[in-house]
Structures are given as structure tokens and as C-alpha cells.
Design an enzyme around this catalytic site. Structure first.
Site, short mmCIF file in Angstrom:
data_model
loop_
_atom_site.label_atom_id
_atom_site.label_comp_id
_atom_site.label_asym_id
_atom_site.label_seq_id
_atom_site.Cartn_x
_atom_site.Cartn_y
_atom_site.Cartn_z
N ILE A 95 33.29 40.61 32.60
CA ILE A 95 34.38 39.72 33.02
C ILE A 95 35.35 40.66 33.74
CG2 ILE A 95 35.44 39.93 30.70
CD1 ILE A 95 36.73 37.21 31.11
N SER A 96 35.72 40.33 34.99
CA SER A 96 36.53 41.25 35.79
C SER A 96 37.88 41.50 35.14
CB SER A 96 36.75 40.68 37.20
OG SER A 96 35.52 40.52 37.86
N GLN A 97 38.48 42.64 35.51
CA GLN A 97 39.82 43.01 35.05
C GLN A 97 40.82 41.94 35.54
OE1 GLN A 97 40.71 46.89 36.57
NE2 GLN A 97 42.84 46.78 35.94
#
Ligand code: SAM
Length: 216
Positions: free
Chosen positions: A64-66
Site C-alpha cells: 500500500i503506497s506511502q
């Protein structure tokens, strides 16, 4: 709908404040970060981590992206109500929820079957029935639903996939990280006319690879 509480809401507000300090200035994007629960995409044990500004494993070797990256790409997209958006790399669905909060018409495509099944079932059962989920190779875009006002790629591409820029309306924008496996330059490509494109650069990021025919 999602399980949510005061503690989670408080942590989200702090996260949005941190992203503002880091340079995210679009108030609608900051509001989306402060509103969309991120903890529901992670195991219960990771509540604190869910609201740290960090990428996190979601299984299948993906992340899950930053939050900063999600906010930064969303800000670059410049969307409004009913903007027709294609997201390439559904992953956990968090970016899709942030875009949905901004009331876009969202099409999202995922290449990993297990993630596609998990995320589309989860978000549909949470009531996000307006998101259009697709399984397939997003490096080729989604020709049967093109053109799009905006395309966002949430995986690192080796080059700008030709098919994507031709699925933009005139005036449409593609936000895509392009580079090698170590880091990528965040690009925004605007389609000026049938065959003219403007390119802007927005600094280095690190994504998992965009796979598929026009990916790695
Ligand atoms: N947007 C996601 C989120 O909010 O959780 C993060 C995505 S993760 C950094 C990148 C995703 O792109 C992975 O789920 C990966 O399976 C997917 N992906 C890689 N190549 C793809 C392709 N050709 N088409 C569609 N999805 C792809």
C-alpha cells in the site's frame, strides 16, 4: 461501511497535518487523507503503522503506497467531481478510496488476480459500489472505456506506455513514475493536441514495478 472510531480519526488528522507540513497544499486532497480510513487495509495489529507516513506490505509481494505518495499523485492529477479517472494498480484500494472521496468516476485495474479479487470484494462489500474494478494488464490501459480525463499509474514504469497517452482526452493528464528498479521520476504528461504532449517532472520516488506488455 468501514469500522472507524475517534482514535483512528485523530490519527488521520495528524497524518493530514504531517502531509501539509511536507508540502501537500491541495485542501481537498488533505481532507480526503483526513477522511479515508487507512487502517481497514491493514491487519488490526498495525493500527499505529496505518497512520504513519510509510508504505506497508499488503501480501502478494505488493505494497500500500506511502500516504505522502498517494497525496502527491492525487494532487498532481487535479481532479474534481465527475472527472473520469483510470487508476493502474488497484493494490489495496486505498488510492481508489481517496479518489472516490473526491467524487471522480473511477475505473481501476489490477494485474494480480488474488489482489483484484480481495480488493474488489472488500470495497464492494464496504459499499463502494460506484468504483469500476477490472482485472488485467493496465500497461495497455483500458481501451474499451477510453478516453479518460486522467490516468494515474501507481507502479514504476520503464518508459511512458504509448497506449496510455493515446487514451487521454485532449487536455487530459497522465501521472506516472518512470525509471529503473531503484527509483523513478514522477512525471505528469498533458495531452495538448492529437499528437502533442507536454512533460513535467516532480522528483524521485520508489515504486514496485509496473508489469505487463508495456511494463517490465
Ligand atoms: N494504488 C495501490 C494502493 O492504493 O494500495 C498501490 C499499488 S502498489 C504500489 C502497485 C500495484 O500495481 C500492485 O498491486 C501491482 O500488482 C499492480 N500492477 C503492477 N503491474 C500492473 C499492470 N500491468 N496492470 C495493473 N496493475 C499492475
Amino acid at each position: 461501511m468501514f469500522q472507524d472510531g475517534y482514535r483512528e480519526q485523530g490519527l488521520r488528522k495528524q497524518l493530514a497535518k504531517k502531509l501539509k507540513e511536507k508540502g501537500i497544499s491541495d485542501t481537498k486532497v488533505l481532507d480526503a487523507i483526513a477522511s479515508v480510513p487507512r487502517h481497514v487495509f491493514l491487519d488490526k495489529a498495525f493500527l499505529e503503522q496505518a497512520y504513519q507516513d510509510k508504505a506497508f506490505p499488503i501480501g502478494e509481494g505488493q505494497t500500500i503506497s506511502q500516504p505522502y505518495t498517494v497525496a502527491f499523485q492525487t494532487q498532481l492529477l487535479e481532479v474534481g467531481k465527475d472527472t473520469k479517472v483510470l487508476e493502474i494498480g488497484t493494490g489495496s484500494g486505498y488510492q481508489a478510496c481517496v479518489l472516490s472521496h473526491l467524487k471522480v468516476k473511477l475505473y481501476t485495474i489490477e494485474y494480480n488476480k488474488a489482489l483484484y479479487n480481495k480488493t474488489s470484494n472488500f470495497l464492494r462489500s464496504a459499499g463502494l459500489t460506484k468504483i469500476n474494478f477490472f482485472f488485467g494488464d493496465g500497461s495497455l490501459g483500458l481501451p474499451s472505456f477510453a478516453p479518460f480525463d486522467r490516468i494515474i499509474v501507481t507502479a514504476g514504469a520503464p518508459s511512458i506506455p504509448e497506449k496510455l497517452i493515446h487514451q487521454l482526452v485532449i487536455g487530459g493528464k497522465l501521472v506516472i513514475p518512470v525509471g529503473d528498479d531503484k527509483n523513478q521520476m514522477m512525471l505528469r504528461i498533458t495531452r495538448i493536441s492529437e499528437n502533442e504532449f507536454q512533460r513535467e517532472e516532480f522528483g524521485a520516488f520508489k515504486f514496485v514495478p509496473l508489469l505487463g506488455k508495456d511494463g517490465w
